[in-house]
Scaffold this active site. Structure first.
Site, PDB file in Angstrom:
ATOM      1  N   ASP A   1       0.845  -1.196   0.000  1.00 13.43           N
ATOM      2  CA  ASP A   1       0.000   0.000   0.000  1.00 13.43           C
ATOM      3  C   ASP A   1       0.876   1.240   0.000  1.00 13.43           C
ATOM      4  OD1 ASP A   1      -2.213   1.918   0.720  1.00 13.43           O
ATOM      5  OD2 ASP A   1      -3.282   0.030   1.012  1.00 13.43           O
ATOM      6  N   ASN A   2       0.386   2.314  -0.618  1.00 14.00           N
ATOM      7  CA  ASN A   2       1.135   3.583  -0.525  1.00 14.00           C
ATOM      8  C   ASN A   2       0.454   4.560   0.437  1.00 14.00           C
ATOM      9  OD1 ASN A   2      -1.080   4.406  -1.961  1.00 14.00           O
ATOM     10  ND2 ASN A   2       0.055   5.525  -3.531  1.00 14.00           N
TER      11      ASN A   2
ATOM     12  N   ASP B   1       4.093   2.305  -4.090  1.00  9.41           N
ATOM     13  CA  ASP B   1       3.065   2.724  -5.032  1.00  9.41           C
ATOM     14  C   ASP B   1       3.099   1.734  -6.197  1.00  9.41           C
ATOM     15  OD1 ASP B   1       1.484   3.853  -6.954  1.00  9.41           O
ATOM     16  OD2 ASP B   1       2.400   5.846  -6.860  1.00  9.41           O
TER      17      ASP B   1
ATOM     18  N   ALA C   1     -10.091  -6.384  -8.582  1.00 10.68           N
ATOM     19  CA  ALA C   1     -11.255  -5.756  -7.948  1.00 10.68           C
ATOM     20  C   ALA C   1     -11.774  -4.656  -8.860  1.00 10.68           C
ATOM     21  CB  ALA C   1     -10.873  -5.186  -6.583  1.00 10.68           C
TER      22      ALA C   1
ATOM     23  N   TYR D   1     -12.310   7.112 -12.590  1.00 12.84           N
ATOM     24  CA  TYR D   1     -12.475   5.836 -11.879  1.00 12.84           C
ATOM     25  C   TYR D   1     -13.111   4.788 -12.800  1.00 12.84           C
ATOM     26  CZ  TYR D   1     -13.733   2.663  -8.038  1.00 12.84           C
ATOM     27  OH  TYR D   1     -13.858   1.574  -7.206  1.00 12.84           O
TER      28      TYR D   1
ATOM     29  N   ARG E   1     -18.223   8.826   1.605  1.00 12.02           N
ATOM     30  CA  ARG E   1     -19.282   7.998   1.028  1.00 12.02           C
ATOM     31  C   ARG E   1     -20.541   8.076   1.888  1.00 12.02           C
ATOM     32  NH1 ARG E   1     -15.840   2.957  -1.327  1.00 12.02           N
ATOM     33  NH2 ARG E   1     -14.506   3.492   0.413  1.00 12.02           N
TER      34      ARG E   1
HETATM   35  N1  UDP Z   1     -24.729  10.680  -1.218  1.00 10.00           N
HETATM   36  C1  UDP Z   1     -25.540  11.551  -0.507  1.00 10.00           C
HETATM   37  N2  UDP Z   1     -25.011  12.199   0.558  1.00 10.00           N
HETATM   38  C2  UDP Z   1     -23.718  12.029   0.978  1.00 10.00           C
HETATM   39  C3  UDP Z   1     -22.887  11.136   0.245  1.00 10.00           C
HETATM   40  C4  UDP Z   1     -23.430  10.480  -0.850  1.00 10.00           C
HETATM   41  O1  UDP Z   1     -26.720  11.729  -0.818  1.00 10.00           O
HETATM   42  O2  UDP Z   1     -23.326  12.679   1.972  1.00 10.00           O
HETATM   43  C5  UDP Z   1     -25.317   9.943  -2.349  1.00 10.00           C
HETATM   44  C6  UDP Z   1     -24.523  10.046  -3.653  1.00 10.00           C
HETATM   45  O3  UDP Z   1     -24.933  11.173  -4.399  1.00 10.00           O
HETATM   46  C7  UDP Z   1     -24.905   8.735  -4.327  1.00 10.00           C
HETATM   47  C8  UDP Z   1     -25.101   7.760  -3.173  1.00 10.00           C
HETATM   48  O4  UDP Z   1     -25.303   8.574  -2.014  1.00 10.00           O
HETATM   49  O5  UDP Z   1     -26.119   8.857  -5.026  1.00 10.00           O
HETATM   50  C9  UDP Z   1     -23.900   6.854  -2.937  1.00 10.00           C
HETATM   51  O6  UDP Z   1     -22.765   7.682  -2.896  1.00 10.00           O
HETATM   52  P1  UDP Z   1     -21.326   7.146  -2.501  1.00 10.00           P
HETATM   53  O7  UDP Z   1     -20.399   8.308  -2.598  1.00 10.00           O
HETATM   54  O8  UDP Z   1     -21.382   6.414  -1.222  1.00 10.00           O
HETATM   55  O9  UDP Z   1     -20.970   6.055  -3.606  1.00 10.00           O
HETATM   56  P2  UDP Z   1     -21.219   5.927  -5.176  1.00 10.00           P
HETATM   57  O10 UDP Z   1     -22.221   4.863  -5.310  1.00 10.00           O
HETATM   58  O11 UDP Z   1     -21.721   7.244  -5.729  1.00 10.00           O
HETATM   59  O12 UDP Z   1     -19.875   5.572  -5.688  1.00 10.00           O
END
Ligand code: UDP
Length: 312
Positions: free
Chosen positions: A28-29, A53, A111, A142, A183
């Site tokens: 891991d980096n 890295d 993954a 991504y 997230r």
């Molecule tokens: N989301 C949200 N509020 C937050 C963070 C995320 O409403 O504080 C929403 C985001 O717009 C998406 C969903 O939750 O529709 C999942 O977002 P996440 O970033 O967890 O992962 P993604 O599936 O988008 O990669």
């Protein structure tokens, strides 16, 4: 060898490999992974931590029987902040992992992600769906890195005979999510515990299907141990709107938080749900942890990590 082994998913994979008696080299980096995620393994005789890295190279000697490539920023705020690094690790990093596996005759697990389906116009998403991805939008760093990783993995398999498997990981949550990861589950749980408004992006009608990390890692291992090439979806098919998730978390924690709407990020997928027919029939895998159980365990972890009182 677990590339990205000190990240959220990678560290749980290291744990499970050690539990069953494998020797693990974690590379891991620490760009988004945390040393704390594997600190409890430091004295384990079967565990080695290498700081590197993988986009530059994998400086590891000795026999290798398996390479699991989980190295990449994975949270939207992380990969949007690290766009070039995300493309580099998906391309050069994956190449280094594949070449290492090829040299040793080792099995290579890539993954990948549900993001390869983009904003899907087929629902639920099965592995045969080719996706609907914006190749020049901000998320493309991504999505396209992972799509390229899949293409590179299959090219090594076809042209060099490397033993490979591709897993498409859907939204996963659990202990070791970074509190500042950004997230949805970590944001909502911390906001609910602090009594702050839950930040719902857009109107909250977009859907996600959330898999608890222990279930997810069990699926990864089942695929790794099989002779399937895939790709195979590993995720929980229980689908919720984001606003439903916010209300569930407020109720579960008995929080006084309100809900506040914020702008929807560019190209945020409107719906996402895995079709796990292949995982069920070919691997005998399915998730077993309920959303409430998983959220409670994650809340306990985030409370400890952030110095808050345990809500459960
Ligand atoms: N989301 C949200 N509020 C937050 C963070 C995320 O409403 O504080 C929403 C985001 O717009 C998406 C969903 O939750 O529709 C999942 O977002 P996440 O970033 O967890 O992962 P993604 O599936 O988008 O990669």
């Amino acid at each position: 060898m677990v590339l990205g082994g000190s990240g959220f998913l990678g560290s749980h994979l290291c744990d499970q490999l050690l539990v069953r008696g494998d020797e693990v080299v974690c590379v891991d980096n620490f760009s988004t992974g945390r040393k704390a995620n594997v600190a409890h393994l430091a004295d384990h005789p079967g565990f080695e931590l290498v700081e590197a890295d993988i986009s530059v190279g994998i400086p590891v000697d000795g026999a290798v029987t398996g390479v699991c490539n989980l190295a990449s920023p994975a949270s939207p705020p992380d990969y949007l902040a690290l766009p070039l690094e995300t493309l580099a690790v998906g391309s050069e990093g994956t190449r280094h992992g594949l070449e290492l596996a090829g040299r040793h005759g080792a099995r290579f697990l890539m993954a990948s992600t549900s993001e390869v389906y983009g904003d899907p116009d087929v629902h639920p998403q099965s592995e045969t769906y080719w996706g609907n991805v914006n190749p020049v939008g901000p998320r493309s760093v991504y999505d396209e890195a992972k799509r390229f990783s899949e293409a590179l993995t299959m090219a090594h398999h076809r042209s060099r005979g490397t033993d490979v498997a591709i897993v498409r990981i859907f939204n996963t949550y659990g202990p070791r999510l970074r509190p500042d990861d950004g997230r949805v589950v970590s944001n909502f749980l911390l906001q609910a515990m602090r009594g702050e408004p839950l930040t719902v992006y857009g109107d909250g009608s977009q859907t996600r299907s959330l898999c608890y990390v222990e279930d997810e890692v069990r699926g990864l291992l089942a695929l790794f141990d099989s002779d399937l090439t895939g790709p195979v979806n590993i995720g929980n098919p229980d689908e919720y709107t984001v606003i439903q998730l916010a209300r569930t978390i407020i109720d579960l924690l008995g929080s006084t938080s309100s809900i506040e709407h914020r702008p929807l990020p560019t190209d945020d997928p409107t719906r996402r749900r895995p079709d796990i027919t292949v995982a069920r029939s070919a691997l005998g895998w399915e998730p077993t942890t309920s959303l409430e159980d998983g959220l409670s365990r994650t809340a306990t972890y985030l409370a400890q990590d952030s110095g808050l009182s345990d809500p459960s």
